[in-house]
Design a protein around this motif. Sequence first.
Motif, PDB file in Angstrom:
ATOM      1  N   VAL A  98       0.844  -1.208   0.000  1.00 28.18           N
ATOM      2  CA  VAL A  98       0.000   0.000   0.000  1.00 28.18           C
ATOM      3  C   VAL A  98       0.876   1.254   0.000  1.00 28.18           C
ATOM      4  O   VAL A  98       0.665   2.182  -0.789  1.00 28.18           O
ATOM      5  N   GLY A  99       1.894   1.265   0.862  1.00 26.48           N
ATOM      6  CA  GLY A  99       2.784   2.423   0.927  1.00 26.48           C
ATOM      7  C   GLY A  99       3.568   2.622  -0.360  1.00 26.48           C
ATOM      8  O   GLY A  99       3.687   3.734  -0.883  1.00 26.48           O
ATOM      9  N   GLY A 100       4.078   1.508  -0.904  1.00 24.96           N
ATOM     10  CA  GLY A 100       4.838   1.591  -2.148  1.00 24.96           C
ATOM     11  C   GLY A 100       3.982   2.066  -3.315  1.00 24.96           C
ATOM     12  O   GLY A 100       4.425   2.877  -4.133  1.00 24.96           O
ATOM     13  N   THR A 101       2.738   1.567  -3.382  1.00 24.17           N
ATOM     14  CA  THR A 101       1.828   2.000  -4.446  1.00 24.17           C
ATOM     15  C   THR A 101       1.537   3.491  -4.340  1.00 24.17           C
ATOM     16  O   THR A 101       1.506   4.199  -5.353  1.00 24.17           O
ATOM     17  N   ALA A 102       1.331   3.957  -3.113  1.00 25.93           N
ATOM     18  CA  ALA A 102       1.083   5.393  -2.906  1.00 25.93           C
ATOM     19  C   ALA A 102       2.282   6.210  -3.400  1.00 25.93           C
ATOM     20  O   ALA A 102       2.121   7.246  -4.035  1.00 25.93           O
ATOM     21  N   LEU A 103       3.495   5.724  -3.106  1.00 18.33           N
ATOM     22  CA  LEU A 103       4.705   6.422  -3.563  1.00 18.33           C
ATOM     23  C   LEU A 103       4.757   6.448  -5.094  1.00 18.33           C
ATOM     24  O   LEU A 103       5.124   7.473  -5.690  1.00 18.33           O
ATOM     25  N   VAL A 104       4.416   5.329  -5.729  1.00 18.46           N
ATOM     26  CA  VAL A 104       4.442   5.274  -7.197  1.00 18.46           C
ATOM     27  C   VAL A 104       3.450   6.278  -7.789  1.00 18.46           C
ATOM     28  O   VAL A 104       3.781   7.017  -8.733  1.00 18.46           O
ATOM     29  N   VAL A 105       2.249   6.345  -7.198  1.00 17.80           N
ATOM     30  CA  VAL A 105       1.240   7.276  -7.704  1.00 17.80           C
ATOM     31  C   VAL A 105       1.693   8.720  -7.500  1.00 17.80           C
ATOM     32  O   VAL A 105       1.584   9.553  -8.398  1.00 17.80           O
ATOM     33  N   ILE A 106       2.248   8.999  -6.314  1.00 18.99           N
ATOM     34  CA  ILE A 106       2.730  10.361  -6.038  1.00 18.99           C
ATOM     35  C   ILE A 106       3.869  10.694  -6.990  1.00 18.99           C
ATOM     36  O   ILE A 106       3.914  11.774  -7.591  1.00 18.99           O
ATOM     37  N   GLY A 107       4.807   9.753  -7.146  1.00 16.69           N
ATOM     38  CA  GLY A 107       5.948   9.982  -8.037  1.00 16.69           C
ATOM     39  C   GLY A 107       5.533  10.206  -9.478  1.00 16.69           C
ATOM     40  O   GLY A 107       6.149  10.966 -10.225  1.00 16.69           O
ATOM     41  N   ASP A 108       4.435   9.549  -9.879  1.00 18.79           N
ATOM     42  CA  ASP A 108       3.956   9.656 -11.252  1.00 18.79           C
ATOM     43  C   ASP A 108       3.284  11.000 -11.514  1.00 18.79           C
ATOM     44  O   ASP A 108       3.082  11.382 -12.671  1.00 18.79           O
ATOM     45  N   ASN A 109       2.906  11.697 -10.445  1.00 17.81           N
ATOM     46  CA  ASN A 109       2.146  12.923 -10.608  1.00 17.81           C
ATOM     47  C   ASN A 109       2.891  14.183 -10.196  1.00 17.81           C
ATOM     48  O   ASN A 109       2.311  15.262 -10.192  1.00 17.81           O
ATOM     49  N   ILE A 110       4.174  14.022  -9.801  1.00 12.96           N
ATOM     50  CA  ILE A 110       4.939  15.228  -9.440  1.00 12.96           C
ATOM     51  C   ILE A 110       5.788  15.707 -10.623  1.00 12.96           C
ATOM     52  O   ILE A 110       6.032  14.971 -11.545  1.00 12.96           O
TER      53      ILE A 110
END
Lengths: 124, 145
Positions: A112-124
């Motif tokens: 869950v944490g890693g997925t959140a990081l991927v989504v955040i990283g994809d949108n910055i």
Amino acid sequence: MAKEIVSDYATPLVAAATALGLGILIMTPIAVSDLPSAVGPSRRHSVMYLFAGIASGAAILSLFFSLDRADVLVVSPIVSTSPLITLILVRVFLHQIERITMPLIIGTVLVVGGTALVVIGDNI
Amino acid sequence: MAPILLALGAAAGFATSGIFVRFGSQGIKPSTGTAISLIPSFFLALIPALILDLPVFLDIPMIGIFWIAFLATLNFPLGRLLNYTTIGRIGAARAAPLFSSAPLFSAILAIAVLGERPNPVILLGTIVVVLGTILIVQEGRRYRS
């Protein structure tokens, strides 16, 4: 791909409804062999799948309306906590057929944490 | 506040769906269950789509229908069916985190196909997801043995 379709050809709701309708057409020939059982002795299990469809349909609608009002950076990490909610629901309703172990909890938190990081990283 | 509550509602909805699938998988094949589950999902999407976006519905070009049909094929015979099959085999608790790692695959495809460059946050997220997945798979093997 979904992003391209929505931006070029249809709104999210229209694309979802069309895809779901086409999905029924595609799945029905595959599922037809088990239909007599589904409407007969296994009727109770069919009802469970109907409820599953209602829950996921409602989830898709909630997701659509939340993305309509807030940025994906806010919405996606929240939605990605779904497995943690699953763990709680399994503990309450499925404890007789599924066991929750500490490695499973830790693994779920990491995913869950890693997925959140991927989504955040994809949108910055 | 409303978007956050809606997002939480979406998370709860997806989680609840998995629980119902777990119950249903004990009596019906996943393929039949997938077809059954699509019916209420379809009507739940269709009704607001007709109310809010009827002109768009009537105006989808053929190429758009083709791409939506392709998306539907990926999502339902493949995606939802595989998800329901997995829940039936390893349980909702173990299937849910694996299924929720979908954004990771979107990022990988974006890098491989679209040539996007990963940033440190994506790389860190990827490593964390992989570690979590390994832990869940290893735990699943020990649990079944």
